[in-house]
Design an enzyme around this catalytic site. Structure first.
Site, short mmCIF file in Angstrom:
data_model
loop_
_atom_site.label_atom_id
_atom_site.label_comp_id
_atom_site.label_asym_id
_atom_site.label_seq_id
_atom_site.Cartn_x
_atom_site.Cartn_y
_atom_site.Cartn_z
N ASP A 42 24.79 40.69 102.81
CA ASP A 42 25.92 40.58 103.70
C ASP A 42 26.61 41.83 103.95
O ASP A 42 27.33 42.00 104.84
CB ASP A 42 27.15 39.83 102.67
CG ASP A 42 26.68 38.40 102.61
OD1 ASP A 42 26.25 37.63 103.37
OD2 ASP A 42 26.95 37.84 101.31
N PRO A 53 25.95 41.35 110.55
CA PRO A 53 26.05 40.34 111.65
C PRO A 53 25.66 39.00 110.70
O PRO A 53 24.79 39.08 109.75
CB PRO A 53 25.18 40.72 112.60
CG PRO A 53 24.04 41.66 111.88
CD PRO A 53 24.87 42.27 110.91
N ASP A 54 26.55 38.08 111.03
CA ASP A 54 26.08 36.78 110.28
C ASP A 54 25.24 35.83 111.01
O ASP A 54 25.62 35.48 112.28
CB ASP A 54 27.35 35.91 109.82
CG ASP A 54 26.80 34.75 109.05
OD1 ASP A 54 25.64 34.04 109.10
OD2 ASP A 54 27.75 34.39 108.02
N ILE A 55 23.87 36.17 110.70
CA ILE A 55 22.85 35.37 111.89
C ILE A 55 23.04 33.97 112.02
O ILE A 55 22.98 33.66 113.26
CB ILE A 55 21.38 36.02 111.31
CG1 ILE A 55 21.40 37.37 111.06
CG2 ILE A 55 20.32 35.51 112.43
CD1 ILE A 55 20.03 37.88 110.19
N LYS A 95 17.51 62.28 101.29
CA LYS A 95 17.72 61.69 99.96
C LYS A 95 19.00 62.26 99.36
O LYS A 95 19.22 63.31 99.48
CB LYS A 95 16.48 62.05 99.27
CG LYS A 95 16.45 61.48 97.98
CD LYS A 95 15.10 61.84 97.03
CE LYS A 95 15.22 61.43 95.68
NZ LYS A 95 14.59 62.32 94.62
N PHE A 105 20.96 27.67 104.57
CA PHE A 105 20.87 27.47 103.32
C PHE A 105 22.20 28.11 102.63
O PHE A 105 22.92 28.96 103.26
CB PHE A 105 19.59 28.29 102.79
CG PHE A 105 18.27 27.76 102.68
CD1 PHE A 105 17.89 27.20 103.94
CD2 PHE A 105 17.86 27.30 101.70
CE1 PHE A 105 16.48 26.41 104.10
CE2 PHE A 105 16.58 26.51 101.63
CZ PHE A 105 15.92 26.13 102.91
N LYS A 148 30.98 25.91 103.89
CA LYS A 148 30.22 26.89 104.55
C LYS A 148 29.58 26.26 105.96
O LYS A 148 29.41 26.97 106.75
CB LYS A 148 28.93 27.26 103.57
CG LYS A 148 28.32 28.78 104.15
CD LYS A 148 27.22 29.08 102.74
CE LYS A 148 28.09 29.95 101.80
NZ LYS A 148 27.11 30.35 100.87
N LYS A 184 30.43 27.93 109.28
CA LYS A 184 29.44 28.61 109.99
C LYS A 184 28.91 27.97 111.35
O LYS A 184 28.45 28.35 112.48
CB LYS A 184 28.04 28.89 109.38
CG LYS A 184 28.05 29.65 107.92
CD LYS A 184 27.16 30.67 107.84
CE LYS A 184 27.41 31.41 106.34
NZ LYS A 184 26.67 32.49 106.59
N ASN A 203 18.00 41.96 97.25
CA ASN A 203 18.48 40.79 96.37
C ASN A 203 17.01 40.29 95.78
O ASN A 203 15.92 40.61 96.30
CB ASN A 203 19.08 39.86 97.14
CG ASN A 203 18.27 39.22 98.35
OD1 ASN A 203 17.34 38.55 98.16
ND2 ASN A 203 19.11 39.41 99.65
#
Ligand code: CTP
Length: 397
Positions: free
Chosen positions: A276, A303-305, A286, A323, A337, A341, A208
């Site tokens: 995500d 995993p959502d840290i 390759k 964030f 959120k 979370k 990203n």
């Protein structure tokens, strides 16, 4: 400012060693206690007698000097100080430190110490610019060693460029900065930063646009307030802050492992833009074009840290800050959120195209806590970091 502070000063073998004599004088003028260590090569440039006379202290020289070992073992010697200063840090000393060698007193002390280390490199410009030295510099910074200089200028060898050791007063200022008792002294804070890279095959990945600028600024601001910062970063565009422990990772899964390894901490700030999803079966070869059509990528959820740490039953940091990168309904989405979370605060920002925030130098954030939301005016990422670090300081009280 330095009254009662104990500096272990390692003097390496370079022409700049003569400046270390003045450094000792300046430190003592400010009330510091200086224990000098002189390397074999250092003795070629300054005499043990002049070092010890200026320091008003015994000069330590040899790992196997039984007298020294009887008075104070090298482990103990490495730990008495509030700060270890290496000046001049020669190319050779830097290489030894980066490799973890322990074959003389100076390198053994540097490997055994658990106190912060500041080094003032000094060497010929070509030696400084050599990729080996730059590689060692990167390793040492990642290990949390702070660096002052080198400066540009005429060198004793007749060349011009970076490589001159910083002046004694510049080194003193840096030492004062490192030893200042900031309000976060004794607090350990984790910061995640940058993007993650999720491999598709050995040469391709999904990423990203995060540059790591905001996370880096937060790490720097917390460290400036005296926190002991563990900085876990994905492949960012900006260099990590100096003087913090840096753990470099590529993927979300690696980031989670590094975060788990860094706990326990007093506070954790999750500024990383974690992917995500990852490609569920990244190829170890390759991917090639073929007549069978386009490749199909299947994804697995990462995993959502932030969520994992926020919802820990045991060992949860006292303050968890997440964030929220949003492109619409920023406050509503970020408030939801925070609840989903389980973190304490959310720093929400609008990353839609046109704001110039992702990858840019400014940020406009809303801080969301249990008490509601607070809009901060648009400002530089350093200013956002300073304001957030001040709020974290208040919260950790
Ligand atoms: N985060 C994380 N691990 C993930 C995804 C996100 O730790 N796998 C953290 C980020 O560091 C950030 C927060 O969660 O602090 C929110 O990130 P964001 O991308 O805005 O939210 P997502 O959870 O990905 O939700 P969505 O993409 O659906 O908005």
């Amino acid at each position: 400012m330095l009254a009662g502070k104990h500096i272990l000063l390692i003097i390496g073998g370079g022409i700049a060693a003569f400046k270390s004599l003045d450094l000792i004088r300046r430190l003592r003028e400010r009330g510091a206690v200086v224990t000098p260590v002189l390397t074999r090569a250092g003795e070629e440039f300054v005499t043990p007698l002049s070092v010890s006379a200026l320091a008003g202290n015994k000069v330590f020289r040899d790992l196997f000097d039984l007298g020294d070992e009887a008075e104070m073992g090298h482990i103990q010697l490495s730990r008495i100080a509030d700060l270890v200063v290496v000046a001049p840090a020669t190319a050779d000393l830097m290489a030894k430190m980066a490799q973890g060698l322990a074959n003389d007193l100076a390198s053994t002390l540097l490997l055994a110490t658990d106190t912060p280390v500041l080094m003032a490199p000094a060497m010929n410009v070509r030696m400084w610019e050599h990729s080996a030295t730059q590689r060692n510099l990167g390793t040492l910074k990642s290990d949390g060693i702070s660096v002052v200089g080198p400066n540009d200028g005429d060198m004793a060898c007749g060349e011009f460029g970076p490589g001159r050791m910083s002046e004694p007063l510049e080194i003193v200022a840096e030492i004062e900065g490192r030893l200042a008792d900031g309000p976060l002294k004794g607090k350990r804070v984790l910061v995640t930063s940058g993007p993650t890279h999720e491999p598709i095959d050995p040469v391709r990945y999904i990423a990203n646009r995060s540059s790591g600028a905001q996370g880096t600024a937060i790490g720097r601001a917390l460290s400036a307030l005296g926190a002991d910062v563990v900085f876990v970063t994905g492949p960012a565009d900006v260099a990590p802050p100096d003087g913090v422990q840096v753990i470099k990772v590529q993927t979300a899964q690696e980031m989670l492992e590094a975060v788990n390894g860094a706990l326990p901490v007093d506070a954790a700030v999750f500024a990383a833009a974690v992917a995500d999803w990852r490609v569920s079966s990244a190829s170890d070869r390759k991917l090639k074009k073929s007549n069978d059509g386009l490749p199909v990528l299947t994804f697995a959820e990462n995993p959502d840290i932030l969520k994992t740490v926020s919802q820990m039953k045991k060992g949860r940091p006292g303050l968890v800050v997440g964030f929220a990168a949003e492109t619409n309904d920023v406050i509503d989405n970020a408030t939801a959120k925070r609840e989903r979370k389980g973190c304490d605060w959310i720093v929400a920002n609008d990353v839609s195209t046109g704001t110039g925030i992702m990858g840019g130098s400014e940020n406009a954030v809303t801080l969301i806590t249990a008490d509601g939301s607070e809009d901060w005016p648009r400002m530089g990422k350093d200013a956002v970091a300073a304001k957030l670090a001040a709020r974290i300081t208040e919260a950790l009280g």
